[in-house]
Design an enzyme around this catalytic site. Structure first.
Site, PDB file in Angstrom:
ATOM      1  N   GLY A  13       0.776  -1.230   0.000  1.00 44.04           N
ATOM      2  CA  GLY A  13       0.000   0.000   0.000  1.00 44.04           C
ATOM      3  C   GLY A  13       0.811   1.285   0.000  1.00 44.04           C
ATOM      4  O   GLY A  13       0.316   2.321   0.459  1.00 44.04           O
ATOM      5  N   SER A  14       2.032   1.256  -0.562  1.00 42.94           N
ATOM      6  CA  SER A  14       2.776   2.529  -0.589  1.00 42.94           C
ATOM      7  C   SER A  14       2.105   3.522  -1.553  1.00 42.94           C
ATOM      8  O   SER A  14       2.122   4.731  -1.298  1.00 42.94           O
ATOM      9  CB  SER A  14       4.249   2.311  -0.967  1.00 42.94           C
ATOM     10  OG  SER A  14       4.383   1.932  -2.302  1.00 42.94           O
ATOM     11  N   ASN A  15       1.503   3.025  -2.627  1.00 38.01           N
ATOM     12  CA  ASN A  15       0.755   3.947  -3.502  1.00 38.01           C
ATOM     13  C   ASN A  15      -0.460   4.504  -2.771  1.00 38.01           C
ATOM     14  O   ASN A  15      -0.766   5.698  -2.890  1.00 38.01           O
ATOM     15  CB  ASN A  15       0.321   3.237  -4.790  1.00 38.01           C
ATOM     16  CG  ASN A  15       1.410   3.244  -5.829  1.00 38.01           C
ATOM     17  OD1 ASN A  15       1.740   4.289  -6.394  1.00 38.01           O
ATOM     18  ND2 ASN A  15       2.009   2.087  -6.065  1.00 38.01           N
ATOM     19  N   ASN A 108      -5.951   2.376 -12.564  1.00 33.91           N
ATOM     20  CA  ASN A 108      -4.930   1.438 -12.090  1.00 33.91           C
ATOM     21  C   ASN A 108      -3.549   2.031 -12.313  1.00 33.91           C
ATOM     22  O   ASN A 108      -3.361   2.900 -13.172  1.00 33.91           O
ATOM     23  CB  ASN A 108      -5.040   0.127 -12.875  1.00 33.91           C
ATOM     24  CG  ASN A 108      -4.061  -0.925 -12.392  1.00 33.91           C
ATOM     25  OD1 ASN A 108      -3.902  -1.137 -11.183  1.00 33.91           O
ATOM     26  ND2 ASN A 108      -3.380  -1.591 -13.305  1.00 33.91           N
ATOM     27  N   HIS A 110       0.488   0.650 -13.012  1.00 27.76           N
ATOM     28  CA  HIS A 110       1.240  -0.543 -13.413  1.00 27.76           C
ATOM     29  C   HIS A 110       2.723  -0.184 -13.486  1.00 27.76           C
ATOM     30  O   HIS A 110       3.068   0.862 -14.049  1.00 27.76           O
ATOM     31  CB  HIS A 110       0.731  -1.027 -14.781  1.00 27.76           C
ATOM     32  CG  HIS A 110       1.454  -2.234 -15.260  1.00 27.76           C
ATOM     33  ND1 HIS A 110       1.229  -3.491 -14.733  1.00 27.76           N
ATOM     34  CD2 HIS A 110       2.425  -2.388 -16.195  1.00 27.76           C
ATOM     35  CE1 HIS A 110       2.027  -4.357 -15.336  1.00 27.76           C
ATOM     36  NE2 HIS A 110       2.760  -3.715 -16.226  1.00 27.76           N
ATOM     37  N   ASP A 146      -4.250  -4.727 -17.957  1.00 26.27           N
ATOM     38  CA  ASP A 146      -3.306  -3.623 -18.137  1.00 26.27           C
ATOM     39  C   ASP A 146      -3.443  -2.983 -19.522  1.00 26.27           C
ATOM     40  O   ASP A 146      -2.438  -2.676 -20.174  1.00 26.27           O
ATOM     41  CB  ASP A 146      -1.864  -4.122 -17.934  1.00 26.27           C
ATOM     42  CG  ASP A 146      -1.648  -4.694 -16.534  1.00 26.27           C
ATOM     43  OD1 ASP A 146      -2.234  -4.156 -15.587  1.00 26.27           O
ATOM     44  OD2 ASP A 146      -0.896  -5.667 -16.398  1.00 26.27           O
TER      45      ASP A 146
HETATM   46  C1  GAR Z   1       3.218  -1.237  -7.405  1.00 22.52           C
HETATM   47  O1  GAR Z   1       4.471  -1.279  -8.043  1.00 22.52           O
HETATM   48  C2  GAR Z   1       2.107  -1.278  -8.436  1.00 22.52           C
HETATM   49  O2  GAR Z   1       2.411  -0.578  -9.617  1.00 22.52           O
HETATM   50  C3  GAR Z   1       2.018  -2.760  -8.701  1.00 22.52           C
HETATM   51  O3  GAR Z   1       2.165  -3.355  -7.442  1.00 22.52           O
HETATM   52  C4  GAR Z   1       2.956  -2.520  -6.616  1.00 22.52           C
HETATM   53  C5  GAR Z   1       2.178  -2.253  -5.349  1.00 22.52           C
HETATM   54  O4  GAR Z   1       2.956  -1.536  -4.424  1.00 22.52           O
HETATM   55  N1  GAR Z   1       0.773  -3.101  -9.293  1.00 22.52           N
HETATM   56  C6  GAR Z   1       0.622  -4.114 -10.136  1.00 22.52           C
HETATM   57  O5  GAR Z   1       1.544  -4.828 -10.486  1.00 22.52           O
HETATM   58  C7  GAR Z   1      -0.799  -4.304 -10.629  1.00 22.52           C
HETATM   59  N2  GAR Z   1      -0.862  -5.412 -11.514  1.00 22.52           N
HETATM   60  P1  GAR Z   1       2.255  -0.825  -3.194  1.00 22.52           P
HETATM   61  O6  GAR Z   1       1.344  -1.871  -2.545  1.00 22.52           O
HETATM   62  O7  GAR Z   1       3.415  -0.469  -2.298  1.00 22.52           O
HETATM   63  O8  GAR Z   1       1.505   0.341  -3.702  1.00 22.52           O
END
Ligand code: GAR
Length: 217
Positions: A13-15, A108, A110, A146
């Site tokens: 969940g850093s995003n 989303n 990616h 995607d």
């Molecule tokens: C991020 O790099 C995001 O772009 C990717 O998962 C990671 C989640 O990081 N998403 C995908 O690959 C979607 N198919 P986070 O939980 O720290 O945000």
């Protein structure tokens, strides 16, 4: 109030954190009303709790259909009055059930420059391919993986000694910049979907041409 955001995350969940912070300090005109996860252990849920945002868990029932799963997800999001769905490290494919409930409002991120390297483990895939650049993409979600119209991308060079972790870390830093930016463009009503293209009005072109390695000609 601006965007009424429901965030869905499967992992760290850093995003989500970058979006929560941008909502709090006013860079995004909006509020995260609920954080939902398919994974009860997701650290994203802790981040939500720390920020005082309600959480919901909808676990995948391996015997049920993906549509049945999304019916429950939509119900949970609607309960909180969500109008914009932000996938933030969500590792399940969404179905038409979710997309029809929030038309042109499911977004989303990616960790690659789509349409190159869709799917999983894409940082390693970009290195293995020998690409000189990768990056990240924020896009509207459609029924394929995607593949929806692209809102914004950031380009990150691939260095000779990169591993999936070092490259992924640099990409993630850019994710934390472009995801809040994309949401603010949406909040401002500046995004227009024309076929596959997302146009920004008024336009705001980014940086010019990049080279890696450098070009002296
Ligand atoms: C991020 O790099 C995001 O772009 C990717 O998962 C990671 C989640 O990081 N998403 C995908 O690959 C979607 N198919 P986070 O939980 O720290 O945000």
């Amino acid at each position: 109030m601006g965007l009424k955001i429901g965030a869905i995350a499967s992992g760290g969940g850093s995003n989500l954190q970058s979006i929560l912070e941008a909502c709090k300090d006013g860079r995004i005109d909006g509020e995260v009303l609920v954080v939902l996860s398919d994974n009860p252990q997701a650290y994203a849920l802790e981040r939500a709790k720390k920020a005082g945002v309600p959480t919901a868990v909808v676990e995948l029932n391996r015997d049920g259909s993906r549509e049945d799963h999304d019916i429950k997800v939509v119900a949970a999001l609607k309960e909180y009055g969500v109008d914009t769905v932000v996938l933030a490290g969500y590792m399940l494919m969404v179905t038409k059930v979710l997309l029809d409930a929030f038309p042109d409002r499911v977004i989303n991120i990616h960790p690659a420059l789509l349409p190159s390297f869709p799917g999983l483990h894409v940082q390693q895939a970009a290195i293995d391919y020998g690409a000189k650049f990768s990056g990240c993409t924020v896009h509207f979600v459609d029924e394929d993986m995607d593949s929806g119209p692209i809102i914004i991308q950031a380009v990150v060079p691939i260095l000779d000694d990169d591993t999936a972790e070092t490259l992924g870390g640099r990409i993630l830093k850019e994710e934390h910049r472009i995801y809040p930016q994309a949401l603010q463009y949406l909040a401002e009503g500046r995004l227009k979907i024309v076929g596959r293209r997302v146009l920004l009005d008024p336009a705001s072109p980014g940086s010019g041409t990049l080279h890696n390695p450098s070009v002296s000609f």
